[in-house]
Design a protein around this motif. Structure first.
Motif, PDB file in Angstrom:
ATOM      1  N   ILE A 186       0.824  -1.208   0.000  1.00 33.12           N
ATOM      2  CA  ILE A 186       0.000   0.000   0.000  1.00 33.12           C
ATOM      3  C   ILE A 186       0.856   1.255   0.000  1.00 33.12           C
ATOM      4  O   ILE A 186       0.551   2.245  -0.659  1.00 33.12           O
ATOM      5  N   GLU A 187       1.955   1.215   0.758  1.00 29.38           N
ATOM      6  CA  GLU A 187       2.865   2.351   0.772  1.00 29.38           C
ATOM      7  C   GLU A 187       3.592   2.423  -0.562  1.00 29.38           C
ATOM      8  O   GLU A 187       4.275   1.467  -0.965  1.00 29.38           O
ATOM      9  N   ILE A 188       3.456   3.559  -1.263  1.00 26.01           N
ATOM     10  CA  ILE A 188       4.013   3.695  -2.603  1.00 26.01           C
ATOM     11  C   ILE A 188       5.529   3.539  -2.610  1.00 26.01           C
ATOM     12  O   ILE A 188       6.099   2.910  -3.515  1.00 26.01           O
ATOM     13  N   SER A 189       6.183   4.058  -1.585  1.00 26.13           N
ATOM     14  CA  SER A 189       7.640   3.930  -1.531  1.00 26.13           C
ATOM     15  C   SER A 189       8.054   2.472  -1.412  1.00 26.13           C
ATOM     16  O   SER A 189       9.045   2.040  -2.025  1.00 26.13           O
ATOM     17  N   GLU A 190       7.289   1.694  -0.646  1.00 23.03           N
ATOM     18  CA  GLU A 190       7.576   0.259  -0.521  1.00 23.03           C
ATOM     19  C   GLU A 190       7.328  -0.444  -1.848  1.00 23.03           C
ATOM     20  O   GLU A 190       8.148  -1.251  -2.304  1.00 23.03           O
ATOM     21  N   ARG A 191       6.213  -0.124  -2.496  1.00 25.78           N
ATOM     22  CA  ARG A 191       5.913  -0.740  -3.788  1.00 25.78           C
ATOM     23  C   ARG A 191       6.986  -0.416  -4.813  1.00 25.78           C
ATOM     24  O   ARG A 191       7.415  -1.282  -5.584  1.00 25.78           O
ATOM     25  N   TYR A 206       3.083  -2.120 -16.180  1.00 21.50           N
ATOM     26  CA  TYR A 206       1.747  -2.631 -15.857  1.00 21.50           C
ATOM     27  C   TYR A 206       1.397  -2.325 -14.399  1.00 21.50           C
ATOM     28  O   TYR A 206       0.299  -1.834 -14.103  1.00 21.50           O
ATOM     29  N   VAL A 207       2.322  -2.583 -13.502  1.00 22.46           N
ATOM     30  CA  VAL A 207       2.092  -2.312 -12.083  1.00 22.46           C
ATOM     31  C   VAL A 207       1.836  -0.818 -11.858  1.00 22.46           C
ATOM     32  O   VAL A 207       0.931  -0.441 -11.103  1.00 22.46           O
ATOM     33  N   ILE A 208       2.595   0.022 -12.504  1.00 26.12           N
ATOM     34  CA  ILE A 208       2.432   1.473 -12.347  1.00 26.12           C
ATOM     35  C   ILE A 208       1.053   1.912 -12.837  1.00 26.12           C
ATOM     36  O   ILE A 208       0.345   2.673 -12.160  1.00 26.12           O
ATOM     37  N   ASP A 209       0.635   1.439 -14.011  1.00 28.42           N
ATOM     38  CA  ASP A 209      -0.662   1.841 -14.560  1.00 28.42           C
ATOM     39  C   ASP A 209      -1.824   1.285 -13.744  1.00 28.42           C
ATOM     40  O   ASP A 209      -2.835   1.974 -13.532  1.00 28.42           O
ATOM     41  N   ILE A 210      -1.699   0.039 -13.280  1.00 30.36           N
ATOM     42  CA  ILE A 210      -2.742  -0.536 -12.419  1.00 30.36           C
ATOM     43  C   ILE A 210      -2.818   0.250 -11.109  1.00 30.36           C
ATOM     44  O   ILE A 210      -3.913   0.505 -10.585  1.00 30.36           O
ATOM     45  N   GLY A 211      -1.676   0.660 -10.579  1.00 29.38           N
ATOM     46  CA  GLY A 211      -1.657   1.439  -9.346  1.00 29.38           C
ATOM     47  C   GLY A 211      -2.402   2.754  -9.483  1.00 29.38           C
ATOM     48  O   GLY A 211      -3.137   3.170  -8.577  1.00 29.38           O
ATOM     49  N   GLU A 213      -4.862   3.337 -11.586  1.00 31.21           N
ATOM     50  CA  GLU A 213      -6.294   3.052 -11.703  1.00 31.21           C
ATOM     51  C   GLU A 213      -6.890   2.665 -10.357  1.00 31.21           C
ATOM     52  O   GLU A 213      -8.049   2.990 -10.073  1.00 31.21           O
ATOM     53  N   ILE A 214      -6.130   1.992  -9.516  1.00 31.48           N
ATOM     54  CA  ILE A 214      -6.611   1.658  -8.172  1.00 31.48           C
ATOM     55  C   ILE A 214      -6.915   2.937  -7.393  1.00 31.48           C
ATOM     56  O   ILE A 214      -7.941   3.034  -6.706  1.00 31.48           O
ATOM     57  N   ILE A 215      -6.047   3.932  -7.496  1.00 32.33           N
ATOM     58  CA  ILE A 215      -6.296   5.220  -6.836  1.00 32.33           C
ATOM     59  C   ILE A 215      -7.596   5.834  -7.349  1.00 32.33           C
ATOM     60  O   ILE A 215      -8.415   6.350  -6.576  1.00 32.33           O
TER      61      ILE A 215
END
Length: 259
Positions: A186-191, A206-211, A213-215
């Motif tokens: 959940i923490e963006i810095s950790e991700r 893909y992870v960045i774009d999905i992230g 859209e989740i927001i």
């Protein structure tokens, strides 16, 4: 509520204690009016690898013995620091969360079960698993660094789409694993630390774009309208075609879009 294990009397007693222990901690965060049964079944009787699932429209939780079989004892007071026991409690809380969510999001859960509408099914499964796992992760019971390291280190050449095959070549399996990865970072810095480790640049994007859209989706909560997940589908479908274009063997026949 009926809590039981048919095949082992010791596990029957222990399961009842696990449920009581979990509810003692989390009952104020859960609404479980619909839940009627929790059953523990032998993992050998299940054709796929799972620790638990919610079924019968939220009336029943089914947990498997996979983690229970690893325990050195069935005395909870001696298991408070046991990793497998902690995961058992986390799994129970996760599934109880599904029971609660099913009451507030019946349309999304119906879509997740509808095999005839692949678009609605894959997006709702991703979103509902993300929400349930995020709830569990925020409790901080389990250290998920091993899972996230494993996810980031895989090649994920996911050019196939198959709901039966849990392999890196399967885009459906990638999305199921991704829902847990996103919920556990959940923490963006950790991700971002895990994203930096990813060896597949397509997966990073893909992870960045999905992230993103989740927001967007979280800003619209609460909702129970499958159409709100259209943006999520567009991203998934776009990347599925990218994965196919990059990793599908030349000998394979390409057949249009995802759905």
């Amino acid at each position: 509520m009926r809590v039981f294990c048919k095949y082992n009397i010791e596990l029957d007693i222990f399961l009842k204690n696990v449920v009581e222990y979990t509810l003692d901690i989390y009952s104020k965060k859960l609404t479980l009016d619909a839940l009627q049964e929790i059953e523990l079944v032998d993992i050998k009787e299940i054709s796929y690898n799972t620790d638990g699932r919610t079924c019968d429209e939220g009336k029943k939780i089914l947990v498997t013995s996979r983690l229970y079989d690893k325990l050195p004892t069935y005395r909870i007071e001696e298991l408070k620091d046991n990793v497998d026991f902690i995961m058992i409690v986390s799994t129970m809380f996760h599934e109880m969360g599904h029971v609660m969510d099913l009451t507030s999001m019946p349309n999304l859960y119906a879509a997740a079960e509808n095999m005839n509408d692949g678009k609605a099914m894959v997006t709702s499964v991703f979103w509902l698993e993300y929400l349930a796992e995020k709830r569990s992760s925020l409790e901080g019971l389990v250290n998920h660094s091993d899972y996230c390291d494993d996810f980031a280190s895989r090649k994920w050449k996911s050019y196939k789409f198959d709901m039966e095959n849990a392999s890196e070549s399967n885009f459906y399996f990638l999305n199921k694993a991704l829902s847990y990865f996103m919920a556990r970072t959940i923490e963006i810095s950790e991700r971002n630390r895990y994203v930096d480790k990813m060896i597949n640049p397509l997966l990073k994007n893909y992870v960045i774009d999905i992230g993103k859209e989740i927001i967007n989706l979280e800003s619209q909560m609460p909702f129970d309208d499958i159409l709100i997940l259209d943006g999520l589908y567009d991203i998934m479908n776009t990347y599925y075609n990218k994965f196919k274009g990059k990793f599908m063997p030349k000998s394979s026949k390409r057949i249009g879009l995802w759905f």
